[in-house]
Scaffold this active site. Structure first.
Site, mmCIF file in Angstrom:
data_model
loop_
_atom_site.group_PDB
_atom_site.id
_atom_site.type_symbol
_atom_site.label_atom_id
_atom_site.label_comp_id
_atom_site.label_asym_id
_atom_site.label_seq_id
_atom_site.Cartn_x
_atom_site.Cartn_y
_atom_site.Cartn_z
ATOM 1 C CG ASP A 131 -6.127 -5.485 -0.085
ATOM 2 O OD1 ASP A 131 -6.509 -6.528 0.454
ATOM 3 O OD2 ASP A 131 -5.214 -4.772 0.380
ATOM 4 C CG HIS A 139 -1.842 -1.157 1.283
ATOM 5 N ND1 HIS A 139 -3.064 -1.150 0.682
ATOM 6 C CD2 HIS A 139 -1.707 -2.381 1.839
ATOM 7 C CE1 HIS A 139 -3.666 -2.327 0.865
ATOM 8 N NE2 HIS A 139 -2.861 -3.091 1.573
ATOM 9 C CG HIS A 190 -1.992 2.872 9.231
ATOM 10 N ND1 HIS A 190 -3.089 3.383 8.587
ATOM 11 C CD2 HIS A 190 -2.032 1.536 9.031
ATOM 12 C CE1 HIS A 190 -3.765 2.403 8.030
ATOM 13 N NE2 HIS A 190 -3.152 1.266 8.273
ATOM 14 C CG ASN A 235 -8.454 -7.457 8.525
ATOM 15 O OD1 ASN A 235 -8.625 -8.564 9.016
ATOM 16 N ND2 ASN A 235 -9.292 -6.922 7.665
ATOM 17 C CG ASP A 237 -1.269 -6.363 3.836
ATOM 18 O OD1 ASP A 237 -1.540 -5.345 3.172
ATOM 19 O OD2 ASP A 237 -2.105 -6.936 4.570
HETATM 20 ZN ZN LIG Z 1 -6.039 -6.984 2.214
#
Ligand SMILES: [Zn+2]
Lengths: 430, 314
Positions: free
Chosen positions: A149, A59, A308, A277, A304
């Site tokens: 996602d 991300h 943040h 998660n 992943d």
């Molecule tokens: Zn995901």
């Protein structure tokens, strides 16, 4: 420009050889004993050379939350971690749901010139789970795979259409498997620990029910599907069975799913840096993930990577957002917890972190060190140990549960298309 | 106080049996003080206690406030709604802002489970948990246990039955952790949808049959049902809940002769407990309130005599 890497130990997924590598511009032109002179020479004696790592699940928070991560800091973090190709998920603001955003990301990544960034297109417009995006046009813009996602399609008939329609373009659907009605507003694995502390739990079946649903569709439609960040024992049993029965499924896990477990939340006083998660599972889940990596039920290891802000992760555990950053630690974590502990060997790790992702996504000339391939390489000193330290993190966000971990395997250089994009000696304090 | 090392009181699960006994001993002497003409002691003179309530609870807040005043502390009440805590900054900022007043004790009520450990980094004060999410409500459990001890003369080996919504109850959790330290046999009873997952692994027995479970209990703790929440999805109707889990005039006939019935209050009469039993049970519930004051004085005394400094919890 010619670069010669001398006397490294070249590790491919299927073979190891001691040889020199000659790079000309973006590609490897020769492997073997090389007498030729180059513009630059690097001595890799005692080090291993891996094909540049490929992360199927990152991300980058761009566009929309560039204060968490942007394409430059994400690229730097990737290069520092030995990655040369990363796939960024479309849960941005706005979502990556049209060719304009996709082209822009690809062009920006080229301009930055550190790693290849492939945007993952959204399956549905604004990731709302209602209308499909224009798969054909996204493909033309450079998209290789699609995902919503984080917000898996609730409408199973729409998912069926997406899988069918994506097949026509040979686009891979990456599914985040989760039955949201079950996970609801939970923040950790439902377990005796969630019960003890009065935390709303996420039952492990919320993942495996999603897995089962998606695999039934893939089986019925005879299409490919890739399952993201698999974390539970039961999911892996279902995937294993589906694979045995010929379902065209591949899947990934992330390092935290074979290292951390639900007890780590308790030990760390429920700090939100441990909230992710799918949530950290039980001991049996960790064991199952390791076993599945060994057996090949799990095809690859992704990060992943989920940046943040500090304020977000200072929120109470139940309120804070999910996710860890991972690009800078994924290799060392995997090497330390899988290879050093003899779950798989280094070739196996190269398979999970480079060869298989390239193969699954049809990336040409990547994932394997050979003459003619792109010079996407990571030179690693496996004898070095290092401590994960907040101040050394180059990602814009610092949210990782691994601060203070001592890891084996230090990336010395990362080459992307023949260019040195990371050199530990000059760019890092480590 | 000898044997008391703790800086904060975050939960019963962190306390030893000996520490609980220290609190009881102190509470007994403070209770005696409250019965005198002059009810004030100078123990916390010059100290500042802040009541920081992110959820409204007049009863608990008032009890802490009066407890602090009886010990001569200065008291500041600060209320804020949990919904205003949507940003991380505001929670941290709230604590840091209050730090400017150099409080010695922060009494915190908050809607989030297990968030106090992390908050303790922003203050030099001792934190006293006045209820955090569904996790713990330590002073409530202490006063429940203190009341039982007062009546029974002992706590060891009792059969304790907790009835109602266990999942969302911090009172249940704190009482379980507390009574377990005195080798109690604990049974929880309520709708199966409101008993947490694998709860038996915490060493408690689970029952769905109140009529059966009621027979051998030495102590029964009736939990408050939050009508707004439960009605919707955890059980079909209050009517059915009452039918199965309310303490009624009929059911109370089955209890042991010396069984103690408690409720953390406020009671939803005719939901958890039939109003026919009001006269019979109300005095005991009021006794709990009185003991609550003594327990909170004891806890504040222990917390307030700690130095203002950062301290690692563990
Ligand atoms: Zn995901």
């Amino acid at each position: 420009m010619k670069i010669l890497i001398r006397e490294g130990r070249i590790v491919n997924f299927d073979a190891i050889q001691n040889a020199d590598i000659l790079i000309h511009n973006s590609r490897i032109i020769k492997i073997g004993r090389i007498e030729e002179k180059a513009d630059k020479e690097i001595n890799a004696r005692g080090k291993v050379i891996l094909p540049g790592l490929i992360d199927m699940h990152t991300h980058l928070r761009t566009p929309g939350w560039e204060d968490r991560e942007d394409l430059t800091t994400g690229s730097l973090a990737a290069a520092k971690g030995g990655f040369t190709t990363i796939f960024c998920m479309p849960n941005t603001s706005p979502a990556l749901d049209n060719e304009g955003y996709l082209k822009w990301i690809i062009k920006e990544a080229e301009r930055i010139g550190i790693v290849d960034i492939y945007p993952v297109g959204a399956i549905t417009k604004s990731r709302e789970g209602k209308e499909l995006t224009e798969f054909g046009i996204l493909k033309k813009a450079g998209c290789l795979c699609l995902s919503d996602d984080g917000d898996p399609l609730e409408d199973v008939s729409l998912l069926r259409k997406a899988l069918e329609y994506a097949g026509m373009f040979n686009l891979l659907i990456i599914s985040h498997c989760e039955e949201k009605k079950l996970s609801y507003t939970g923040s950790m694995t439902e377990s005796v620990i969630s019960s003890k502390y009065g935390m709303e739990g996420i039952p492990s079946i919320s993942e495996s029910i999603g897995v089962f649903r998606d695999l039934e569709l893939a089986r019925y439609l005879k299409v490919k599907i890739h399952l993201a960040h698999i974390s539970t024992k039961r999911s892996l049993e279902i995937i294993k069975k589906a694979k045995e029965e010929g379902v065209r499924v591949t899947c990934e896990t992330a390092p935290h799913y074979f290292i951390l477990k639900v007890e780590d939340l308790e030990k760390n006083n429920f700090h939100a840096n441990f909230k992710v998660n799918p949530p950290l599972g039980e001991e049996e889940d960790i064991e199952a993930v390791k076993e599945a990596i060994k057996e090949g039920v799990i095809d690859c290891i992704a990060t992943d990577h989920a940046p943040h802000s500090i304020a977000e992760k200072e929120l109470p555990f139940t309120k804070a957002p999910f996710g860890f950053i991972g690009l800078e630690f994924a290799f060392a974590l995997s090497y330390t917890y899988l290879v050093k502990r003899k779950i798989i060997d280094l070739k196996g790790l190269v398979e999970k972190m480079s060869y298989r992702p390239a193969n699954i996504l049809g990336l040409k000339d990547k994932g394997y060190i050979k003459e003619g391939a792109f010079a996407d390489l990571a030179i690693v000193d496996l004898n070095q140990t290092w401590e994960v330290n907040k101040k050394d993190i180059v990602s814009k966000s610092k949210n990782t549960p691994f601060i203070g971990y001592i890891l084996h395997g230090l990336i010395e250089y990362t080459f992307h298309k023949g260019k040195i994009v990371y050199n530990r000696a000059v760019s890092s304090r480590l | 106080m000898d044997g008391w090392q703790k800086k904060h009181l975050l939960g019963i699960k962190d306390l030893s049996r000996q520490e609980i006994e220290i609190i009881f001993e102190l509470a007994a002497s403070f209770k005696e003080l409250s019965q005198r003409e002059v009810k004030k002691a100078p123990a916390l003179r010059g100290k500042t206690m802040i009541n920081l309530f992110f959820e409204s609870s007049t009863r608990t807040r008032t009890s802490f406030e009066l407890a602090a005043k009886r010990l001569s502390a200065d008291v500041l009440n600060f209320s804020s709604s949990s919904s205003s805590l949507s940003k991380g900054e505001s929670l941290e900022d709230t604590i840091k802002n209050l730090e400017a007043y150099h409080p010695d004790i922060l009494v915190i009520r908050i809607g989030y489970s297990e968030c106090l450990h992390n908050l303790s980094r922003y203050t030099l004060a001792s934190i006293v948990n006045a209820g955090d999410g569904n996790s713990e409500h330590p002073t409530q459990a202490l006063l429940d246990m203190f009341t039982v001890k007062e009546i029974k003369g002992k706590l060891d080996g009792l059969s304790v039955l907790i009835v109602g919504d266990i999942t969302h109850s911090r009172v249940a959790r704190s009482n379980i952790f507390g009574f377990q330290k005195f080798s109690a046999h604990i049974k929880v009873c309520g709708p199966s949808t409101l008993i947490p997952y694998e709860f038996d692994k915490l060493g408690v027995e689970i029952s769905y049959d109140f009529d059966e479970a009621i027979r051998d209990a030495d102590v029964i703790i009736m939990l408050r049902i939050q009508k707004e929440r439960q009605e919707i999805s955890f059980f079909p109707s209050i009517r059915e809940y009452v039918e199965k889990f309310a303490l009624t005039a009929e059911r109370i006939k089955k209890i042991k002769k010396d069984c103690i019935i408690m409720h953390p209050g406020p009671v939803n009469w005719d939901v958890e407990i039939s109003s026919q039993l009001k006269e019979e049970l109300h005095p005991l519930i009021l006794k709990q309130v009185e003991n609550g004051l003594a327990i909170r004085m004891a806890v504040l005394y222990l917390a307030g005599t700690k130095k203002r400094k950062y301290e690692d919890i563990n």
